[in-house]
Structure formats: structure tokens, C-alpha cells
Motif scaffolding. Structure first.
Motif, short mmCIF file in Angstrom:
data_model
loop_
_atom_site.label_atom_id
_atom_site.label_comp_id
_atom_site.label_asym_id
_atom_site.label_seq_id
_atom_site.Cartn_x
_atom_site.Cartn_y
_atom_site.Cartn_z
N ALA A 140 0.73 -1.01 -0.05
CA ALA A 140 -0.06 0.03 0.15
C ALA A 140 0.81 1.22 -0.13
O ALA A 140 0.45 2.37 -0.46
CB ALA A 140 -0.99 -0.03 1.20
N ALA A 141 1.99 1.33 0.64
CA ALA A 141 2.81 2.52 0.74
C ALA A 141 3.42 2.89 -0.79
O ALA A 141 3.85 4.06 -0.70
CB ALA A 141 4.01 2.04 1.70
N GLN A 142 3.11 1.91 -1.69
CA GLN A 142 3.39 2.59 -3.11
C GLN A 142 2.46 3.17 -3.99
O GLN A 142 2.63 3.54 -4.68
CB GLN A 142 4.06 1.00 -4.01
CG GLN A 142 5.39 0.60 -3.36
CD GLN A 142 6.63 1.40 -3.36
OE1 GLN A 142 6.77 2.18 -4.35
NE2 GLN A 142 7.18 1.70 -2.09
N PHE A 143 1.29 3.23 -3.26
CA PHE A 143 0.18 3.95 -3.94
C PHE A 143 0.44 5.14 -4.50
O PHE A 143 0.32 5.61 -5.72
CB PHE A 143 -1.04 3.65 -3.27
CG PHE A 143 -2.19 4.13 -4.10
CD1 PHE A 143 -3.01 3.42 -4.98
CD2 PHE A 143 -2.54 5.66 -4.00
CE1 PHE A 143 -4.10 4.08 -5.52
CE2 PHE A 143 -3.75 6.00 -4.77
CZ PHE A 143 -4.39 5.21 -5.67
N TRP A 144 0.84 5.95 -3.47
CA TRP A 144 0.97 7.50 -4.02
C TRP A 144 2.17 7.64 -4.60
O TRP A 144 2.01 8.50 -5.55
CB TRP A 144 0.91 8.52 -2.71
CG TRP A 144 -0.51 8.51 -2.20
CD1 TRP A 144 -0.84 7.77 -1.01
CD2 TRP A 144 -1.76 8.95 -2.84
NE1 TRP A 144 -2.34 7.85 -0.60
CE2 TRP A 144 -2.86 8.59 -1.80
CE3 TRP A 144 -1.86 9.42 -4.03
CZ2 TRP A 144 -3.89 8.93 -2.28
CZ3 TRP A 144 -3.17 10.10 -4.28
CH2 TRP A 144 -4.29 9.62 -3.48
N PRO A 145 3.23 7.14 -4.58
CA PRO A 145 4.31 7.26 -5.41
C PRO A 145 3.95 6.70 -7.14
O PRO A 145 4.28 7.55 -8.10
CB PRO A 145 5.38 6.55 -5.07
CG PRO A 145 5.19 6.32 -3.63
CD PRO A 145 3.71 6.25 -3.42
N LEU A 146 3.13 5.79 -7.26
CA LEU A 146 2.87 5.41 -8.53
C LEU A 146 1.71 6.20 -8.93
O LEU A 146 1.80 6.56 -10.18
CB LEU A 146 2.16 3.85 -8.33
CG LEU A 146 3.30 2.68 -8.20
CD1 LEU A 146 2.44 1.58 -7.89
CD2 LEU A 146 3.88 2.71 -9.48
N HIS A 147 0.90 6.67 -8.11
CA HIS A 147 -0.22 7.52 -8.63
C HIS A 147 0.47 9.03 -9.01
O HIS A 147 -0.02 9.38 -10.14
CB HIS A 147 -1.24 7.95 -7.48
CG HIS A 147 -2.13 8.91 -7.71
ND1 HIS A 147 -2.00 10.33 -7.56
CD2 HIS A 147 -3.43 8.59 -8.21
CE1 HIS A 147 -3.20 11.03 -8.09
NE2 HIS A 147 -4.19 9.92 -8.19
N SER A 148 1.48 9.51 -8.43
CA SER A 148 1.99 10.67 -8.73
C SER A 148 2.84 10.41 -10.30
O SER A 148 2.70 11.31 -11.16
CB SER A 148 3.26 11.01 -7.86
OG SER A 148 3.80 12.20 -8.46
N THR A 149 3.32 9.33 -10.49
CA THR A 149 3.99 9.05 -12.02
C THR A 149 2.91 8.88 -12.69
O THR A 149 2.80 9.52 -13.92
CB THR A 149 4.72 7.59 -11.79
OG1 THR A 149 5.81 7.90 -10.97
CG2 THR A 149 5.29 7.32 -13.23
N PHE A 150 1.62 8.26 -12.69
CA PHE A 150 0.65 8.27 -13.65
C PHE A 150 0.02 9.42 -13.96
O PHE A 150 -0.20 9.55 -14.93
CB PHE A 150 -0.54 7.00 -13.17
CG PHE A 150 0.16 5.74 -13.14
CD1 PHE A 150 1.05 5.44 -13.97
CD2 PHE A 150 0.02 4.83 -12.23
CE1 PHE A 150 1.70 4.11 -14.06
CE2 PHE A 150 0.46 3.40 -11.99
CZ PHE A 150 1.37 3.32 -13.03
N GLU A 151 0.05 10.35 -12.73
CA GLU A 151 -0.64 11.62 -12.77
C GLU A 151 0.12 12.49 -13.87
O GLU A 151 -0.50 13.25 -14.60
CB GLU A 151 -0.75 12.24 -11.49
CG GLU A 151 -1.57 13.79 -11.62
CD GLU A 151 -1.85 14.00 -9.97
OE1 GLU A 151 -2.94 14.59 -9.74
OE2 GLU A 151 -0.79 14.04 -9.25
#
Length: 165
Positions: A140-151
Motif C-alpha cells: 500500500a505504501a507504493q500507491f501514492w508514488p505510483l499515482h504521482s507518476t501516472f498523474e
């Protein structure tokens, strides 16, 4: 990440995705509380039947609530979507088998001006779904870093589409 297409029209978001798993396994990601918790958020309620309710805790007190309005296992699922401080919208999922696994058309209707903010979020969640279905849950800790990349990628793609439009 087998994202095959993303498009928006009339305030709706359409994401097409290819999975290496069969449609039945992907279906379980939407209807099994344990798998749902691996990709969308902690499942508080998961009644996988027409008229059933799905409630997910996305953390920080943000709960989504959905009512299943139509289902044909493992091919079609339609739900409402309620999220805090947003108008109610709808989700439609269609799954089909291929020789390589499954294909999915995921449509989130009625987002209006929120449509572009939902694109990177759903793409991130679907990466998590793909991993959960494969038995390789992403922390779960990877969600926001991945989201930032996809954003960043999504915003660049939307800008490029506006120029070539």
C-alpha cells in the motif's frame, strides 16, 4: 502494465485493460473482499449480488459506497459510486476471455469535471488489481508514488491530445 487505452467523453472515463489472468480471476478482484482490499482499499462490506453493497475504506475517513445494480458473473458488473463530497456516479465493468487472459472495459460515468482527476487514480488502482489477481500484491505504501507518476503521464497525454485534437 497492460493498459490498452484511456479516453474521456461527456464526463466519463473509459479504461481498457488486458490481463494475463482469465476473466473469472479478474472478476474475483471485484467481488472477493480479500482481493478487493489488496487493490481498492480496506473492504468493510462486500455483498457480491445484485442489490448488494460494497463499502471500501480508502483511509483517512474516505469511504466509497457502491450498490451493485447489475451483474452477470464473470462478464458484467455495474454499480453506483458514492465518494465523499462528490456527486454520485456509476461504474460499468465488462470482461471477456482471450487466449492470453482477459480484457476489461472499465467505464466510470457521470464524473463531469472530475473526470481527469479520476484517470490517474483508477489507473493506479488497476495496476494494484492486476498484481492482486496475479497473487503478487503491491504494498500500500507504493500507491501514492505510483499515482504521482501516472498523474504526470496522464496530464502530459491529455495536454498532447488537446494540441493534436
Amino acid at each position: 502494465m497492460p493498459l490498452t487505452s484511456v479516453s474521456t467523453a461527456d464526463g466519463s472515463l473509459l479504461i481498457s485493460w488486458a490481463f494475463s489472468a482469465p476473466a473469472q480471476a479478474v472478476w474475483a478482484g471485484f467481488t472477493d473482499a480479500a482481493l478487493l482490499s489488496q487493490w481498492l482499499g480496506r473492504s468493510l462490506e462486500c455483498e457480491a449480488r445484485t442489490g448488494g453493497t460494497i463499502v471500501v475504506d480508502h483511509s483517512g475517513g474516505y469511504l466509497s459506497r457502491s450498490v451493485i445494480t447489475d451483474m452477470d458473473e464473470p462478464r458484467r458488473l455495474a454499480t453506483s459510486w458514492e465518494f465523499p463530497e462528490e456527486p454520485e456516479s456509476r461504474i460499468s465493468i465488462r470482461l471477456g476471455d482471450t487466449e492470453a487472459g482477459a480484457v476489461m472495459d472499465f467505464v466510470h460515468y457521470g464524473l463531469g469535471t472530475l473526470v481527469d482527476s479520476y484517470g490517474p487514480g483508477w489507473i493506479t488502482h488497476l495496476v494494484y488489481l492486476e498484481a492482486a489477481v496475479a497473487g503478487a500484491a503491491i504494498p500500500a505504501a507504493q500507491f501514492w508514488p505510483l499515482h504521482s507518476t501516472f498523474e504526470t503521464l496522464y496530464t502530459a497525454s491529455v495536454a498532447a491530445d488537446a494540441v493534436t485534437g
